[in-house]
Design a protein around this motif. Structure first.
Motif, PDB file in Angstrom:
ATOM      1  N   GLU A  83      -2.347   0.070  12.578  1.00 30.79           N
ATOM      2  CA  GLU A  83      -3.077  -1.103  12.121  1.00 30.79           C
ATOM      3  C   GLU A  83      -4.446  -1.184  12.790  1.00 30.79           C
ATOM      4  OE1 GLU A  83      -2.417  -3.459   9.725  1.00 30.79           O
ATOM      5  OE2 GLU A  83      -0.942  -1.936   9.215  1.00 30.79           O
ATOM      6  N   VAL A  84      -4.505  -0.853  14.070  1.00 27.91           N
ATOM      7  CA  VAL A  84      -5.783  -0.846  14.791  1.00 27.91           C
ATOM      8  C   VAL A  84      -6.743   0.142  14.139  1.00 27.91           C
ATOM      9  CG1 VAL A  84      -6.927  -0.268  16.963  1.00 27.91           C
ATOM     10  CG2 VAL A  84      -4.790  -1.579  16.994  1.00 27.91           C
ATOM     11  N   GLU A  85      -6.270   1.329  13.887  1.00 30.53           N
ATOM     12  CA  GLU A  85      -7.126   2.345  13.284  1.00 30.53           C
ATOM     13  C   GLU A  85      -7.516   1.984  11.857  1.00 30.53           C
ATOM     14  OE1 GLU A  85      -8.542   4.711  14.988  1.00 30.53           O
ATOM     15  OE2 GLU A  85      -7.491   3.786  16.678  1.00 30.53           O
ATOM     16  N   ARG A  86      -6.628   1.293  11.166  1.00 32.42           N
ATOM     17  CA  ARG A  86      -6.929   0.880   9.794  1.00 32.42           C
ATOM     18  C   ARG A  86      -8.073  -0.137   9.780  1.00 32.42           C
ATOM     19  NH1 ARG A  86      -2.127  -0.171   8.393  1.00 32.42           N
ATOM     20  NH2 ARG A  86      -1.715   1.822   7.405  1.00 32.42           N
ATOM     21  N   VAL A  87      -8.022  -1.091  10.708  1.00 30.98           N
ATOM     22  CA  VAL A  87      -9.090  -2.089  10.789  1.00 30.98           C
ATOM     23  C   VAL A  87     -10.403  -1.429  11.189  1.00 30.98           C
ATOM     24  CG1 VAL A  87      -9.951  -4.057  12.129  1.00 30.98           C
ATOM     25  CG2 VAL A  87      -7.616  -4.080  11.217  1.00 30.98           C
ATOM     26  N   ARG A  88     -10.351  -0.549  12.172  1.00 31.63           N
ATOM     27  CA  ARG A  88     -11.576   0.139  12.599  1.00 31.63           C
ATOM     28  C   ARG A  88     -12.197   0.910  11.435  1.00 31.63           C
ATOM     29  NH1 ARG A  88     -11.887  -0.158  18.173  1.00 31.63           N
ATOM     30  NH2 ARG A  88      -9.910  -0.135  19.335  1.00 31.63           N
ATOM     31  N   ALA A  89     -11.365   1.645  10.707  1.00 28.42           N
ATOM     32  CA  ALA A  89     -11.858   2.446   9.578  1.00 28.42           C
ATOM     33  C   ALA A  89     -12.419   1.559   8.482  1.00 28.42           C
ATOM     34  CB  ALA A  89     -10.725   3.314   9.036  1.00 28.42           C
ATOM     35  N   TRP A  90     -11.786   0.407   8.266  1.00 27.96           N
ATOM     36  CA  TRP A  90     -12.231  -0.519   7.223  1.00 27.96           C
ATOM     37  C   TRP A  90     -13.641  -1.013   7.525  1.00 27.96           C
ATOM     38  CZ3 TRP A  90      -8.762  -5.223   5.432  1.00 27.96           C
ATOM     39  CH2 TRP A  90      -9.138  -5.594   4.135  1.00 27.96           C
ATOM     40  N   TYR A  91     -13.876  -1.421   8.770  1.00 34.03           N
ATOM     41  CA  TYR A  91     -15.198  -1.933   9.134  1.00 34.03           C
ATOM     42  C   TYR A  91     -16.240  -0.812   9.165  1.00 34.03           C
ATOM     43  CZ  TYR A  91     -13.739  -6.714   9.832  1.00 34.03           C
ATOM     44  OH  TYR A  91     -13.305  -7.997   9.605  1.00 34.03           O
ATOM     45  N   TRP A  92     -15.829   0.360   9.584  1.00 37.24           N
ATOM     46  CA  TRP A  92     -16.760   1.480   9.598  1.00 37.24           C
ATOM     47  C   TRP A  92     -17.168   1.858   8.167  1.00 37.24           C
ATOM     48  CZ3 TRP A  92     -19.243   3.157  13.722  1.00 37.24           C
ATOM     49  CH2 TRP A  92     -19.995   4.342  13.614  1.00 37.24           C
ATOM     50  N   GLY A  95      -3.858  -7.419   5.225  1.00 38.10           N
ATOM     51  CA  GLY A  95      -4.440  -7.393   3.885  1.00 38.10           C
ATOM     52  C   GLY A  95      -5.844  -7.958   3.869  1.00 38.10           C
ATOM     53  N   ASN A  96      -6.177  -8.669   2.785  1.00 29.72           N
ATOM     54  CA  ASN A  96      -7.552  -9.088   2.550  1.00 29.72           C
ATOM     55  C   ASN A  96      -8.083 -10.106   3.550  1.00 29.72           C
ATOM     56  OD1 ASN A  96      -7.964  -7.412   0.309  1.00 29.72           O
ATOM     57  ND2 ASN A  96      -7.016  -8.886  -1.072  1.00 29.72           N
ATOM     58  N   LYS A  97      -7.207 -10.762   4.314  1.00 29.86           N
ATOM     59  CA  LYS A  97      -7.687 -11.712   5.316  1.00 29.86           C
ATOM     60  C   LYS A  97      -8.411 -11.009   6.463  1.00 29.86           C
ATOM     61  CE  LYS A  97      -6.445 -15.541   3.412  1.00 29.86           C
ATOM     62  NZ  LYS A  97      -7.487 -16.478   2.904  1.00 29.86           N
ATOM     63  N   ARG A  98      -8.275  -9.710   6.570  1.00 23.86           N
ATOM     64  CA  ARG A  98      -8.945  -8.964   7.628  1.00 23.86           C
ATOM     65  C   ARG A  98     -10.217  -8.279   7.150  1.00 23.86           C
ATOM     66  NH1 ARG A  98      -3.665  -5.844  10.276  1.00 23.86           N
ATOM     67  NH2 ARG A  98      -2.608  -7.727  11.055  1.00 23.86           N
ATOM     68  N   GLN A  99     -10.586  -8.464   5.910  1.00 22.51           N
ATOM     69  CA  GLN A  99     -11.694  -7.708   5.345  1.00 22.51           C
ATOM     70  C   GLN A  99     -13.036  -8.168   5.914  1.00 22.51           C
ATOM     71  OE1 GLN A  99     -13.173  -8.706   1.345  1.00 22.51           O
ATOM     72  NE2 GLN A  99     -11.211  -9.746   1.092  1.00 22.51           N
ATOM     73  N   LEU A 158     -15.046 -11.209   4.231  1.00 25.15           N
ATOM     74  CA  LEU A 158     -14.483 -12.527   4.477  1.00 25.15           C
ATOM     75  C   LEU A 158     -14.848 -13.020   5.876  1.00 25.15           C
ATOM     76  CD1 LEU A 158     -12.792 -14.857   3.436  1.00 25.15           C
ATOM     77  CD2 LEU A 158     -10.726 -13.631   4.155  1.00 25.15           C
ATOM     78  N   LEU A 159     -14.719 -12.147   6.866  1.00 21.53           N
ATOM     79  CA  LEU A 159     -15.050 -12.536   8.237  1.00 21.53           C
ATOM     80  C   LEU A 159     -16.534 -12.879   8.364  1.00 21.53           C
ATOM     81  CD1 LEU A 159     -14.445 -12.852  11.243  1.00 21.53           C
ATOM     82  CD2 LEU A 159     -14.791 -10.385  11.502  1.00 21.53           C
ATOM     83  N   LEU A 160     -17.396 -12.028   7.854  1.00 24.58           N
ATOM     84  CA  LEU A 160     -18.832 -12.265   7.947  1.00 24.58           C
ATOM     85  C   LEU A 160     -19.237 -13.513   7.157  1.00 24.58           C
ATOM     86  CD1 LEU A 160     -19.864  -8.552   7.654  1.00 24.58           C
ATOM     87  CD2 LEU A 160     -20.451 -10.023   9.571  1.00 24.58           C
ATOM     88  N   ARG A 217     -10.171 -19.773   2.991  1.00 29.12           N
ATOM     89  CA  ARG A 217     -11.033 -19.263   1.928  1.00 29.12           C
ATOM     90  C   ARG A 217     -10.655 -17.850   1.498  1.00 29.12           C
ATOM     91  NH1 ARG A 217     -14.459 -23.056  -0.566  1.00 29.12           N
ATOM     92  NH2 ARG A 217     -14.931 -24.694   0.956  1.00 29.12           N
ATOM     93  N   MET A 218     -11.305 -17.393   0.422  1.00 27.23           N
ATOM     94  CA  MET A 218     -11.117 -16.041  -0.088  1.00 27.23           C
ATOM     95  C   MET A 218     -12.484 -15.472  -0.451  1.00 27.23           C
ATOM     96  SD  MET A 218      -7.928 -16.817  -2.668  1.00 27.23           S
ATOM     97  CE  MET A 218      -7.616 -15.093  -3.020  1.00 27.23           C
ATOM     98  N   THR A 219     -12.572 -14.145  -0.544  1.00 21.67           N
ATOM     99  CA  THR A 219     -13.797 -13.524  -1.034  1.00 21.67           C
ATOM    100  C   THR A 219     -13.869 -13.751  -2.534  1.00 21.67           C
ATOM    101  OG1 THR A 219     -13.707 -11.834   0.680  1.00 21.67           O
ATOM    102  CG2 THR A 219     -15.107 -11.391  -1.211  1.00 21.67           C
ATOM    103  N   GLN A 220     -14.841 -14.558  -2.964  1.00 19.53           N
ATOM    104  CA  GLN A 220     -14.915 -14.956  -4.375  1.00 19.53           C
ATOM    105  C   GLN A 220     -16.365 -14.953  -4.844  1.00 19.53           C
ATOM    106  OE1 GLN A 220     -12.446 -18.617  -3.350  1.00 19.53           O
ATOM    107  NE2 GLN A 220     -11.817 -18.276  -5.461  1.00 19.53           N
ATOM    108  N   THR A 221     -17.002 -13.831  -4.763  1.00 22.03           N
ATOM    109  CA  THR A 221     -18.412 -13.784  -5.164  1.00 22.03           C
ATOM    110  C   THR A 221     -18.566 -14.002  -6.659  1.00 22.03           C
ATOM    111  OG1 THR A 221     -18.229 -11.387  -5.303  1.00 22.03           O
ATOM    112  CG2 THR A 221     -19.134 -12.287  -3.281  1.00 22.03           C
ATOM    113  N   ASN A 222     -19.621 -14.722  -7.022  1.00 20.78           N
ATOM    114  CA  ASN A 222     -20.007 -14.905  -8.417  1.00 20.78           C
ATOM    115  C   ASN A 222     -21.399 -14.308  -8.583  1.00 20.78           C
ATOM    116  OD1 ASN A 222     -18.366 -17.962  -9.351  1.00 20.78           O
ATOM    117  ND2 ASN A 222     -18.264 -16.014 -10.395  1.00 20.78           N
ATOM    118  N   GLU A 223     -21.499 -12.999  -8.748  1.00 21.69           N
ATOM    119  CA  GLU A 223     -22.809 -12.377  -8.926  1.00 21.69           C
ATOM    120  C   GLU A 223     -23.187 -12.457 -10.401  1.00 21.69           C
ATOM    121  OE1 GLU A 223     -26.107 -11.472  -9.031  1.00 21.69           O
ATOM    122  OE2 GLU A 223     -25.454 -11.397  -6.947  1.00 21.69           O
ATOM    123  N   VAL A 224     -23.931 -13.494 -10.733  1.00 19.01           N
ATOM    124  CA  VAL A 224     -24.260 -13.802 -12.127  1.00 19.01           C
ATOM    125  C   VAL A 224     -25.035 -12.672 -12.783  1.00 19.01           C
ATOM    126  CG1 VAL A 224     -25.404 -15.470 -13.616  1.00 19.01           C
ATOM    127  CG2 VAL A 224     -24.267 -16.236 -11.538  1.00 19.01           C
TER     128      VAL A 224
END
Length: 321
Positions: free
Chosen positions: A4-13, A50-54, A57-59, A93-100
């Motif tokens: 899980e640690v490596e998964r998070v690191r790879a995701w952010y990288w 899952g997506n709560k660690r993306q 969402l954090l930023l 919250r959730m990542t919910q972009t509305n790029e018109v």
């Protein structure tokens, strides 16, 4: 736990490269530094899997709370000190972009379909992309099409013989579905959409575009059902009035679903009446006829499972297949 640690690191990288390509240099620096910081990675690991660690969402949560995102040092110190508040926003919250601007990539596609259209947007967020007929469009700098009084002008460059329409599509009915629908009449919800916009040269333009589109949606709110898109889409399609062509549409949404759910959704699209228009990263449905675009970051635009074009990530360009 190590996995899980490596998964998070790879995701952010991995997202650091994405941010850099998108012109969000400060996000790229923060994501790379976070991937190597044991303490902050540990905080992220304390969030649900899952997506709560993306990263988005954090930023976005930090920006929503007024935290700094200019450099890693300021970001890190602020996040550690205010982690309780950051965590609360991430969980709510959730990542919910509305790029018109993606509507500019979809309008030529919608123009090839027999109307009038009944739009059903899955992953609709605040529903701002449900109004392609209420915005103006300029392709390759040409005279805009669309309502003269619209506060929204979307510009798009084209190549490959895009069938640029002479007018916007006729939309007779519209509705959406989202796990957590946002209300464009709620200032906090609009602020959240603004917080999800990446920093960079286009940030001010995108914020202004978002606000303008919100004013269009507020004037004529489309119904957005709260629920799972796979479970709710058929019911919405059944509500499209007789004589109106149902069109299920989505952009940059299915990437957040597990592969098995994407497959369920694609199978369901083959059973419903009308048309299915998707605009997703090519990795979401790599098996679609037509394949990936000329640029790796392009969105694959497909109609009923067949690729017809590739769009720039935010709808600024469209290349016909």
């Amino acid at each position: 736990m190590l996995d899980e640690v490596e998964r998070v690191r790879a995701w952010y990288w991995r997202f650091a490269e994405h941010y850099e390509a998108g012109g969000a240099a400060s996000y790229a620096r923060i994501a790379r530094a976070l991937a190597t910081d044991d303490e902050v990675v540990g905080l992220v690991l304390g969030l649900p899997r899952g997506n709560k660690r993306q990263p988005n969402l954090l930023l976005g949560a930090v920006r929503f709370l007024g935290g700094p995102v200019e450099d890693w040092e300021g970001f890190r110190a602020w996040v550690v000190e205010h982690w309780g508040a950051v965590r609360e926003v991430v969980l709510e919250r959730m990542t919910q972009t509305n790029e018109v601007r993606r509507c500019a990539a979809l309008v030529p596609v919608l123009g090839t379909l027999a109307g009038p259209l009944g739009l059903v947007e899955v992953g609709a967020s605040a529903g701002l992309c449900l109004y392609p007929d209420r915005y103006r469009y300029s392709y390759d700098g040409a005279t805009p099409i669309g309502p003269l009084d619209s506060p929204v002008l979307l510009e798009c460059s084209t190549s490959g013989g895009v069938p640029v329409p002479g007018r916007v599509p006729e939309v007779a009915w519209r509705a959406g579905v989202d796990l957590n629908p946002l209300n464009v009449a709620d200032e906090e919800d609009v602020r959240w959409l603004e917080a999800l916009i990446w920093p960079g040269a286009q940030e001010g333009v995108r914020r202004a575009r978002l606000r303008a589109a919100a004013s269009v949606a507020v004037a004529d709110p489309a119904p957005i059902v709260a629920g799972d898109l796979v479970e709710e889409v058929a019911g919405l399609v059944s509500r499209v009035p007789r004589g109106v062509t149902p069109v299920v549409v989505h952009s940059a949404v299915l990437t957040y679903l597990p592969v098995v759910e994407r497959e369920r959704f694609a199978a369901l699209m083959g059973e419903l009446p009308g048309h299915w228009v998707s605009c997703e990263g090519w990795r979401v449905f790599p098996e679609l006829e037509g394949g990936r675009g000329p640029v790796d970051t392009d969105m694959t635009v497909a109609v009923d499972g067949r690729v017809v074009a590739w769009a720039g990530e935010h709808g600024h360009s469209l290349t016909w297949a």
